[in-house]
Design an enzyme around this catalytic site. Structure first.
Site, PDB file in Angstrom:
ATOM      1  N   HIS A 118       3.545   3.080  13.114  1.00 49.19           N
ATOM      2  CA  HIS A 118       2.422   3.936  13.492  1.00 49.19           C
ATOM      3  C   HIS A 118       2.785   4.916  14.602  1.00 49.19           C
ATOM      4  CE1 HIS A 118      -0.830   0.974  11.768  1.00 49.19           C
ATOM      5  NE2 HIS A 118       0.213   1.145  10.962  1.00 49.19           N
ATOM      6  N   ASP A 123       0.054   4.438   1.102  1.00 50.53           N
ATOM      7  CA  ASP A 123      -0.125   5.454   2.138  1.00 50.53           C
ATOM      8  C   ASP A 123       0.630   5.096   3.413  1.00 50.53           C
ATOM      9  OD1 ASP A 123      -1.968   3.283   2.407  1.00 50.53           O
ATOM     10  OD2 ASP A 123      -3.131   4.453   3.845  1.00 50.53           O
ATOM     11  N   HIS A 125       0.850  -1.203   0.000  1.00 55.00           N
ATOM     12  CA  HIS A 125       0.000   0.000   0.000  1.00 55.00           C
ATOM     13  C   HIS A 125       0.879   1.244   0.000  1.00 55.00           C
ATOM     14  CE1 HIS A 125       0.566   0.842   4.369  1.00 55.00           C
ATOM     15  NE2 HIS A 125       0.520  -0.457   4.529  1.00 55.00           N
ATOM     16  N   GLU A 156      -4.930   2.220   2.831  1.00 50.58           N
ATOM     17  CA  GLU A 156      -4.895   1.036   3.691  1.00 50.58           C
ATOM     18  C   GLU A 156      -4.913   1.420   5.163  1.00 50.58           C
ATOM     19  OE1 GLU A 156      -2.855  -2.252   6.023  1.00 50.58           O
ATOM     20  OE2 GLU A 156      -2.357  -0.131   5.794  1.00 50.58           O
ATOM     21  N   GLU A 157      -4.145   2.430   5.508  1.00 52.04           N
ATOM     22  CA  GLU A 157      -3.990   2.779   6.915  1.00 52.04           C
ATOM     23  C   GLU A 157      -5.239   3.425   7.501  1.00 52.04           C
ATOM     24  OE1 GLU A 157      -1.741   1.582   8.470  1.00 52.04           O
ATOM     25  OE2 GLU A 157       0.215   1.646   7.507  1.00 52.04           O
ATOM     26  N   ASP A 198       4.033  -6.474   3.242  1.00 49.25           N
ATOM     27  CA  ASP A 198       3.637  -5.542   4.301  1.00 49.25           C
ATOM     28  C   ASP A 198       3.792  -6.134   5.696  1.00 49.25           C
ATOM     29  OD1 ASP A 198       2.658  -3.228   5.446  1.00 49.25           O
ATOM     30  OD2 ASP A 198       0.557  -3.729   5.144  1.00 49.25           O
ATOM     31  N   ASP A 232       6.579   1.249   6.804  1.00 46.27           N
ATOM     32  CA  ASP A 232       5.284   0.588   6.646  1.00 46.27           C
ATOM     33  C   ASP A 232       4.439   1.451   5.713  1.00 46.27           C
ATOM     34  OD1 ASP A 232       2.754  -0.541   6.920  1.00 46.27           O
ATOM     35  OD2 ASP A 232       2.461   0.161   8.969  1.00 46.27           O
TER      36      ASP A 232
END
Length: 487
Positions: free
Chosen positions: A459, A79, A77, A147-148, A171, A117
């Site tokens: 994150h 983003d 992904h 995705e996030e 991922d 990530d």
């Protein structure tokens, strides 16, 4: 920006990661990066197209003589999670990510998330596409959006579009491991308009702040005992109720899939209650630091007077009901898996909580290996917050990825891991939302695995990647693609 990345090996992968770092790409703002990748593909003569949602596919024909090999899809992904330290202003829609190579052999960002990530998976897929020394069958890269924030790209992925039957999801974040299953999840949204009343004579406003937590990934890190700023600040507000505290506003967390690191509330207290309330807060800081010792060492809790006074605060009853509901709301690990020992089965993250002008909003992320358990935990939120007159809805629900331990792709990966690295990979199920479950629902005949380099602190601004693991990941990916073509 980030020229030092060009000195790292493998060069092609890090060159592409530099492009990703220099191109702002928070969820919902991937268009500029998509345009860059399309121009890059045109320069190499690679076919590319998008589905109706905007997911990008780039294709490369097989090496001559290997046209009949099974088609392989490299998936990631575009983003990133947008998290920065409070004292570091950063506009993720405009500012590049600034990286640094640490003395510890890891790549870090300066005060923000790194975007490893899933930037490293995307960079690896791009490097594979331009590798003219690689023997391969038909290749596709699938780069999804949002995705996030919502799994939107995978949820809206076009059916009957992808041609390959083997999918390598890039991922994952653990060296020496391969994933064959993941949790499903859903966003639980709670909203209410709560009654307010003017301040009474002698009431004054104070700012309650909880900062300094480490945060992290709301799935991968949920079992590690780290503090959740929303959970902890609500606990403090609960302890201040005997002093007659009324809530004015509240802001905790910024993303439903990141453990909240900070939370802030404005409250009002009678003049003669302020001194004992500050003493209670000081004692609570000591209590919370003691409970989090060895896990989350940086917690700071303050209660300070404000120069400005609000016009209104929640009524005493509304404030008590809201704090009580938040105090008992599910948060953290709900149940560990029996079928997969050591893996969280069901959890919830109180990710984003806000109150302004009496308008309350909560966004929680429920995860489970069982879709039925996801829906049940979401329903518990509905049952709880209905008691205070709030409205609850479930959004962006996505299925889990059911493990297939007999996967031929998995068998091949494990053999190559032994031959290349001299060790057996751990075959695991992850308590996080990989897109494989959603893609598998649209392409049920597809064989899939997920692997990647070693990433920690995803994150959060502590996100980092081990450099040696990236080189290892790259060698393993190239070897697997060649083996699939020749097998």
């Amino acid at each position: 920006m980030n020229a030092h990345l060009e000195q790292l090996s493998p060069h092609s992968l890090w060159h592409h990661f530099r492009t990703l770092c220099n191109t702002p790409r928070p969820s919902g703002h991937e268009a500029a990066l998509v345009a860059i990748l399309e121009r890059w593909a045109d320069g190499l003569g690679l076919a590319h197209d998008r589905d109706a949602f905007g997911n990008l596919r780039i294709r490369k024909a097989a090496t001559p003589g290997f046209e009949s090999a099974p088609g392989v899809i490299l998936q990631g992904h575009l983003d990133i999670v947008a998290q920065a330290n409070a004292d570091h202003p950063h506009d993720f829609t405009r500012d590049p990510i600034e990286t640094r190579v640490g003395d510890d052999g890891w790549l870090h960002a300066r005060h923000t998330t790194l975007g490893a990530d899933n930037g490293l998976g995307v960079a690896a897929a791009l490097a594979i596409l331009e590798d003219e020394t690689l023997v391969h069958g038909p290749l596709e890269t699938l780069f999804t959006l949002e995705e996030e924030s919502s799994m939107g790209g995978a949820l809206h992925l076009a059916e009957s579009w992808l041609e390959g039957r083997l999918l390598l999801n890039l991922d994952s974040e653990d060296r020496g491991e391969v994933f064959i299953g993941c949790a499903g999840g859903a966003d639980v949204i709670v909203e209410a308009q709560l009654p307010t009343a003017p301040l009474s004579e002698g009431e004054r406003a104070l700012r309650l702040s909880l900062t300094g937590l480490s945060g992290g990934h709301s799935g991968i890190d949920i079992h590690k005992g780290r503090g959740n700023a929303n959970r902890l600040l609500v606990r403090v507000l609960r302890a201040l109720e005997p002093f007659g505290a009324r809530l004015v506003d509240y802001q905790g967390g910024t993303l439903r899939n990141a453990l909240p690191r900070e939370a802030f509330a404005t409250l009002v207290l009678a003049d003669d209650e302020q001194a004992p309330a500050r003493e209670r807060v000081a004692a609570l800081q000591d209590e919370l630091r003691s409970e989090l010792a060895g896990i989350d060492e940086g917690l700071t809790l303050t209660l300070a007077p404000l120069d400005a006074w609000p016009d209104e605060a929640l009524t005493g009853q509304a404030s008590r009901l809201l704090v009580s509901a938040l105090h008992v709301a599910p948060c953290g690990v709900e149940r560990m898996s029996i079928a997969v020992p050591g893996v969280v089965e069901t959890s919830n993250n109180l990710g984003v909580v806000s109150l302004e002008g009496g308008r309350f909003h909560l966004c929680a992320l429920v995860r489970s290996l069982h879709d039925s358990a996801t829906l049940d935990l979401a329903d518990r939120f509905r049952a709880l917050f209905e008691l205070i007159g709030a409205r609850t809805r479930v959004e962006n629900a996505y299925p889990g990825w059911t493990p297939n331990p007999d996967s031929p792709l998995l068998t091949r990966f494990c053999r190559l891991h032994r031959e290349l690295l001299g060790s057996e990979p751990e075959v695991k199920v992850i308590h996080a939302g990989l897109e494989c479950g959603i893609i598998g629902g649209k392409y049920p005949q597809m064989d899939m695995i997920s692997f990647g380099p070693l990433i920690r602190g995803a994150h959060s601004p502590d996100e980092r990647v081990e450099l040696d693991s990236v080189a290892e990941f790259w060698d393993l990916l190239r070897t697997l693609i060649e083996d699939l073509a020749e097998g």
